[in-house]
Every structure is written in structure tokens, then in C-alpha cells.
Design a protein around this motif. Structure first.
Motif, PDB file in Angstrom:
ATOM      1  N   THR A 201       0.936  -1.124   0.038  1.00  9.57           N
ATOM      2  CA  THR A 201      -0.112   0.035  -0.029  1.00  9.57           C
ATOM      3  C   THR A 201       0.901   1.318   0.167  1.00  9.57           C
ATOM      4  O   THR A 201       2.282   1.132   0.259  1.00  9.57           O
ATOM      5  CB  THR A 201      -0.930  -0.002   1.365  1.00  9.57           C
ATOM      6  OG1 THR A 201      -0.264   0.148   2.474  1.00  9.57           O
ATOM      7  CG2 THR A 201      -1.725  -1.099   1.331  1.00  9.57           C
ATOM      8  N   MET A 202       0.303   2.239  -0.279  1.00 12.55           N
ATOM      9  CA  MET A 202       0.976   3.667  -0.461  1.00 12.55           C
ATOM     10  C   MET A 202       0.124   4.852   0.091  1.00 12.55           C
ATOM     11  O   MET A 202      -0.955   4.609   0.060  1.00 12.55           O
ATOM     12  CB  MET A 202       1.428   4.037  -1.843  1.00 12.55           C
ATOM     13  CG  MET A 202       2.517   2.996  -2.450  1.00 12.55           C
ATOM     14  SD  MET A 202       2.893   3.743  -4.130  1.00 12.55           S
ATOM     15  CE  MET A 202       3.471   2.071  -4.743  1.00 12.55           C
ATOM     16  N   ALA A 203       0.816   5.908   0.818  1.00  9.42           N
ATOM     17  CA  ALA A 203       0.036   6.775   1.593  1.00  9.42           C
ATOM     18  C   ALA A 203       0.828   8.182   1.352  1.00  9.42           C
ATOM     19  O   ALA A 203       1.120   8.851   2.018  1.00  9.42           O
ATOM     20  CB  ALA A 203      -0.124   6.618   3.005  1.00  9.42           C
ATOM     21  N   PRO A 204       0.559   8.498  -0.018  1.00  4.82           N
ATOM     22  CA  PRO A 204       1.354   9.862  -0.435  1.00  4.82           C
ATOM     23  C   PRO A 204       0.521  11.054  -0.094  1.00  4.82           C
ATOM     24  O   PRO A 204      -0.672  10.913   0.276  1.00  4.82           O
ATOM     25  CB  PRO A 204       1.504   9.682  -1.988  1.00  4.82           C
ATOM     26  CG  PRO A 204       0.519   8.921  -2.231  1.00  4.82           C
ATOM     27  CD  PRO A 204       0.298   7.850  -1.378  1.00  4.82           C
ATOM     28  N   GLU A 205       1.323  12.215   0.155  1.00  7.30           N
ATOM     29  CA  GLU A 205       0.460  13.506   0.338  1.00  7.30           C
ATOM     30  C   GLU A 205      -0.071  14.009  -0.923  1.00  7.30           C
ATOM     31  O   GLU A 205       0.497  13.593  -2.150  1.00  7.30           O
ATOM     32  CB  GLU A 205       1.350  14.571   0.946  1.00  7.30           C
ATOM     33  CG  GLU A 205       1.731  14.319   2.234  1.00  7.30           C
ATOM     34  CD  GLU A 205       2.894  14.882   2.612  1.00  7.30           C
ATOM     35  OE1 GLU A 205       2.612  15.895   3.608  1.00  7.30           O
ATOM     36  OE2 GLU A 205       3.901  14.730   2.465  1.00  7.30           O
ATOM     37  N   THR A 206      -0.923  14.859  -1.276  1.00  8.95           N
ATOM     38  CA  THR A 206      -1.541  15.301  -2.387  1.00  8.95           C
ATOM     39  C   THR A 206      -0.675  16.011  -3.395  1.00  8.95           C
ATOM     40  O   THR A 206      -0.644  15.760  -4.497  1.00  8.95           O
ATOM     41  CB  THR A 206      -2.685  16.216  -1.977  1.00  8.95           C
ATOM     42  OG1 THR A 206      -2.208  17.377  -1.363  1.00  8.95           O
ATOM     43  CG2 THR A 206      -3.974  15.464  -1.525  1.00  8.95           C
ATOM     44  N   PHE A 207       0.221  16.866  -2.749  1.00  8.61           N
ATOM     45  CA  PHE A 207       1.459  17.281  -3.427  1.00  8.61           C
ATOM     46  C   PHE A 207       2.131  16.403  -4.228  1.00  8.61           C
ATOM     47  O   PHE A 207       2.617  16.904  -5.390  1.00  8.61           O
ATOM     48  CB  PHE A 207       2.368  18.056  -2.455  1.00  8.61           C
ATOM     49  CG  PHE A 207       3.523  19.026  -3.237  1.00  8.61           C
ATOM     50  CD1 PHE A 207       2.903  20.196  -3.585  1.00  8.61           C
ATOM     51  CD2 PHE A 207       4.759  18.634  -3.448  1.00  8.61           C
ATOM     52  CE1 PHE A 207       3.872  21.136  -4.353  1.00  8.61           C
ATOM     53  CE2 PHE A 207       5.695  19.473  -4.020  1.00  8.61           C
ATOM     54  CZ  PHE A 207       4.988  20.590  -4.481  1.00  8.61           C
ATOM     55  N   PHE A 208       2.282  15.146  -3.780  1.00 10.93           N
ATOM     56  CA  PHE A 208       3.206  14.215  -4.743  1.00 10.93           C
ATOM     57  C   PHE A 208       2.268  13.391  -5.548  1.00 10.93           C
ATOM     58  O   PHE A 208       2.823  12.627  -6.404  1.00 10.93           O
ATOM     59  CB  PHE A 208       3.853  13.085  -3.666  1.00 10.93           C
ATOM     60  CG  PHE A 208       4.669  13.572  -2.741  1.00 10.93           C
ATOM     61  CD1 PHE A 208       6.075  13.887  -3.098  1.00 10.93           C
ATOM     62  CD2 PHE A 208       4.356  14.204  -1.492  1.00 10.93           C
ATOM     63  CE1 PHE A 208       7.103  14.407  -2.429  1.00 10.93           C
ATOM     64  CE2 PHE A 208       5.323  14.990  -0.636  1.00 10.93           C
ATOM     65  CZ  PHE A 208       6.847  14.959  -0.997  1.00 10.93           C
ATOM     66  N   VAL A 209       0.940  13.738  -5.851  1.00 14.16           N
ATOM     67  CA  VAL A 209      -0.054  12.769  -6.512  1.00 14.16           C
ATOM     68  C   VAL A 209      -0.596  13.736  -7.531  1.00 14.16           C
ATOM     69  O   VAL A 209      -0.317  13.914  -8.491  1.00 14.16           O
ATOM     70  CB  VAL A 209      -0.780  11.845  -5.820  1.00 14.16           C
ATOM     71  CG1 VAL A 209      -1.522  10.759  -6.722  1.00 14.16           C
ATOM     72  CG2 VAL A 209       0.105  10.910  -5.106  1.00 14.16           C
ATOM     73  N   GLN A 210      -1.693  14.291  -6.804  1.00 13.47           N
ATOM     74  CA  GLN A 210      -2.643  15.163  -7.380  1.00 13.47           C
ATOM     75  C   GLN A 210      -2.127  16.358  -8.131  1.00 13.47           C
ATOM     76  O   GLN A 210      -2.426  16.885  -9.281  1.00 13.47           O
ATOM     77  CB  GLN A 210      -4.103  15.489  -6.793  1.00 13.47           C
ATOM     78  CG  GLN A 210      -4.838  14.293  -6.527  1.00 13.47           C
ATOM     79  CD  GLN A 210      -4.583  13.606  -5.312  1.00 13.47           C
ATOM     80  OE1 GLN A 210      -3.575  13.550  -4.795  1.00 13.47           O
ATOM     81  NE2 GLN A 210      -5.444  12.640  -4.835  1.00 13.47           N
ATOM     82  N   VAL A 211      -1.025  16.864  -7.463  1.00 12.83           N
ATOM     83  CA  VAL A 211      -0.549  18.208  -7.905  1.00 12.83           C
ATOM     84  C   VAL A 211       0.092  18.128  -9.046  1.00 12.83           C
ATOM     85  O   VAL A 211       0.499  18.984  -9.932  1.00 12.83           O
ATOM     86  CB  VAL A 211       0.443  18.888  -6.638  1.00 12.83           C
ATOM     87  CG1 VAL A 211       1.210  20.076  -7.288  1.00 12.83           C
ATOM     88  CG2 VAL A 211      -0.576  19.391  -5.637  1.00 12.83           C
ATOM     89  N   GLY A 212       0.299  16.732  -9.307  1.00  8.60           N
ATOM     90  CA  GLY A 212       1.012  16.552 -10.775  1.00  8.60           C
ATOM     91  C   GLY A 212       0.351  16.613 -12.009  1.00  8.60           C
ATOM     92  O   GLY A 212       0.792  16.750 -13.144  1.00  8.60           O
ATOM     93  N   HIS A 213      -0.946  16.724 -11.671  1.00 10.43           N
ATOM     94  CA  HIS A 213      -1.750  17.243 -12.705  1.00 10.43           C
ATOM     95  C   HIS A 213      -1.549  18.627 -13.543  1.00 10.43           C
ATOM     96  O   HIS A 213      -1.572  19.136 -14.775  1.00 10.43           O
ATOM     97  CB  HIS A 213      -3.368  17.275 -12.393  1.00 10.43           C
ATOM     98  CG  HIS A 213      -4.344  17.633 -13.474  1.00 10.43           C
ATOM     99  ND1 HIS A 213      -4.265  17.436 -14.802  1.00 10.43           N
ATOM    100  CD2 HIS A 213      -5.495  18.480 -13.155  1.00 10.43           C
ATOM    101  CE1 HIS A 213      -5.126  17.819 -15.435  1.00 10.43           C
ATOM    102  NE2 HIS A 213      -6.211  18.674 -14.587  1.00 10.43           N
TER     103      HIS A 213
END
Length: 372
Positions: A201-213
Motif C-alpha cells: 500500500t502507499m500513503a502519499p500526500e496530495t502534493f506528490f500525486v494530484q498536484v502532478g496534474h
């Protein structure tokens, strides 16, 4: 299956591990997720520290929690890759059991159908696998802890400056940054070592995932934060082996959703918009040629603070259920309309079981009942 280019990079990176990196069979794609209830509650248990919330004995973890992540294994230094995990000292955590009793309690939870994972990193545990030596140390030390405690898998909770993208590393499908490729290779090695029963499993913060948009790494011309979207190549590379991604929908600034609007945490719209991004997929850094494919709904859970004490962005129970109704049924949606409905959305993750106990177990009680 993961990109042949990326698989090739991982193979080169793991040559010294002596592990096969052949692609997982298609039947294994959902094997890890199938080991967890269709609607699941995931919680972090403070195992190595108290953090002001008090020690909660494994035996006293409420039955609503389906996956228990032991927080945290941390490296001896940021770049060593050598993980250590010790139970909270009695001076900080009165009532902490000895190791043998703790392991016996883990077995009892597993016998009751729960999954118990080792969570690596956390707020203070920076893990930057900059070298092959650090990569190999990560695999060997993580394996040693998993074996010693008889755990079911690994949770990757890298925060801070653990992951970043070198200038010029612009394609999440074929990363070149060592801290990224070494982590992918290390996770590949662990999956290969333990097989289909291994829960990742993974628990990233939004900055490392959704901000990539909007932003990916330092950007085409450099100068931006190199950590933006840095989890995306790891998630993409491991998607066939990933049981759950539960992005932390907290301690976050406003984030732009697929609707082009910014959404702020602690609201139903924020949770719907953030979940919809990984469920529908999105163009990375706005480039439609570099589209991050959606994850399966059964791979996605929403990460939340258990109470106002646990972190910025605590969302009242009713707002969380509004978000879940919208995502799974298309009912009661507010300003943000998801691309489609996702009845197989996996559930919720919380920081943490301890803080929930401190708050009278509201999270487990209310959300557990909703999910069931």
C-alpha cells in the motif's frame, strides 16, 4: 502491466539483487486487494512512539480496522536505506508489551482476518534511496523486519524530501531519477520475494500525486518544486501489485481538480475531486500525451485524520459520508461532479488508530458502520 521501458530500468537497477523481475501473471493483479474486505478501514497504529495520543495495545484495536499499519520503520540515516523498527519505550508508552507478546497479538489479529503491515517513513522518517547500496539495504532490512514480526506486507509513507525528480526527468512512465528508480526496484524485489500474498500500500500526500496534474518535477524550464508529482512514477510502475493507494487528504493546500477549479481540504468536494483524479486518470503537467491511467476503484481509499488532534483537514463524519455517497452512488454531489460513479471504491484510511481511540473511537465506529 507496467511499462516495458520502466520494467527494463528496474531490471538494470536491481541486477545486484539477483531477483527475477518477470511480470506478474494477470490473475495476480487483484490478488492483494482480494485479501482485504471489499469495503475496508485502514488505520495506523503508533507502534514505535506515542505522539501524545497514548499507547493502544494491538489486542485493543477495534474490530472495525481491517488493515493495521505499524508506524513506523525509519532509516538509520536519510540515505542509508537501512530500516530499523523498535517498539515504543515503556518510559513513553506505559503498558507496552514485550516483543514476544506484541508478535502474539499480531498473530491473533491475523487469525481474525486482519492484515498487519510495516509502514515505512512517516513525517520524520525521510527515506532517499540514492544508491544501489541503499536500495539493497532497504530490501534486506525491510524483509528482516517483516519476517521477524510475521507481517503481511509494506506500506510506503514517504514524505518530506524522500522523493523528488531530477531536472529533465519529465515522463512518469520512464523515470530516470535514482531515488525513484531505486525505490521501484526495491518494491519489485519485495513483491518478487514474498509473492502474490504480499500486501503493498502507499500513503502519499496530495502534493506528490494530484498536484502532478499541474506541475511535474521542476518543470519544462526548471525552477519549480522537484517533488511535485514525484509519487506518480512509483504508483504507475507498481500498479499491478498495489493493493491500495490511500492519498492523505489532509495537511494539504488547495489543489486543482479535473474541473479546473481549486478545492480545499476538510470538505466533501475536496475528497470527491481528489479521489476522482486517481479513479479517472489525468494529464500529467497538463500534457494529454502523458496521461496517468486510472487505478481500479478497489485499489483506492481516502486518507483522513481521525480527529481534530490528528492533523489539519479533519472532516466531520457527515461530510465524509456525503463524499462517499457521491463517489459510489452519484448521490448528493455538491459543486464537483465526478467523471463517473465508483461503487467498488475500497474505503477509508486514517491517521490514526491511536488518535481515534483518544477521540472515543468515532472514526472506527461511524465509518465502519457506514462501510459495512
Amino acid at each position: 502491466m507496467r511499462s516495458p521501458l520502466l520494467r527494463g530500468a528496474a531490471l538494470l537497477a536491481t541486477a545486484t539483487l539477483g531477483l527475477s523481475l518477470s511480470a506478474s501473471p494477470a490473475s495476480a493483479d487483484a490478488a492483494n486487494a482480494a485479501a482485504i474486505p471489499p469495503k475496508a478501514l485502514v488505520g495506523y497504529l503508533h507502534a514505535s512512539f506515542a505522539n501524545g495520543s497514548g499507547w493502544v495495545d494491538m489486542a485493543d484495536v477495534p474490530d472495525e480496522w481491517d488493515v493495521i499499519n505499524l508506524a513506523f520503520a525509519e532509516p538509520t540515516s536519510a540515505t542509508s536505506g537501512q530500516l530499523e523498527f523498535e517498539l515504543c519505550p515503556a518510559s513513553e508508552c506505559p503498558g507496552v508489551p514485550d516483543k514476544a507478546e506484541f508478535i502474539a497479538q499480531i498473530r491473533a489479529k491475523q487469525d481474525a482476518g486482519k492484515k498487519v503491515l510495516l509502514s515505512v517513513g512517516g513525517q520524520n522518517g525521510q527515506v532517499s534511496l540514492e544508491t544501489p547500496a541503499a536500495r539493497d539495504a532497504f530490501v534486506s532490512s525491510a524483509s528482516a523486519i517483516i519476517d521477524e514480526y510475521g507481517l503481511d506486507g509494506l506500506d510506503v509513507d514517504f514524505e518530506g524530501h524522500s522523493l523528488f525528480l531530477d531536472t529533465g526527468d519529465t515522463d512518469f512512465r520512464a523515470p530516470t531519477t535514482p531515488v525513484i528508480t531505486n525505490l521501484i526496484a526495491a518494491l519489485d524485489g519485495l513483491v518478487e520475494r514474498y509473492g502474490d500474498d504480499f500486501v503493498l500500500t502507499m500513503a502519499p500526500e496530495t502534493f506528490f500525486v494530484q498536484v502532478g496534474h499541474q506541475f511535474y518535477g521542476s518543470g519544462q524550464w526548471g525552477g519549480a518544486d522537484p517533488r511535485a508529482g514525484a509519487y506518480l512514477p512509483v504508483i504507475h510502475a507498481m500498479r499491478d501489485d498495489l493493493a491500495m493507494l490511500h492519498v492523505q487528504h489532509y495537511n494539504s493546500g488547495p489543489v486543482m481538480g479535473l474541473d479546473g477549479a481549486y478545492h480545499s481540504m476538510a470538505t466533501a468536494d475536496f475528497h470527491v475531486a481528489m479521489a476522482d483524479m486517481v479513479l479517472a486518470g489525468f494529464a500529467v503537467a497538463g500534457d494529454p500525451e502523458r496521461f496517468f491511467p486510472p487505478l481500479r476503484p478497489d485499489q483506492v481509499a481516502i486518507g483522513l485524520p481521525a480527529s481534530i488532534n490528528a492533523g489539519n483537514g479533519h472532516t466531520p463524519v457527515a461530510q465524509v459520508h456525503t463524499a462517499l455517497d457521491c463517489l459510489t452512488q452519484g448521490a448528493g454531489c455538491g459543486g464537483y461532479q465526478p467523471q463517473e460513479t465508483y461503487p467498488e471504491l475500497r474505503g477509508l484510511m486514517s491517521w490514526s488508530i491511536n488518535w481515534d481511540r483518544f477521540n472515543g473511537d468515532e472514526f472506527a465506529r461511524e465509518h465502519g458502520a457506514y462501510l459495512r
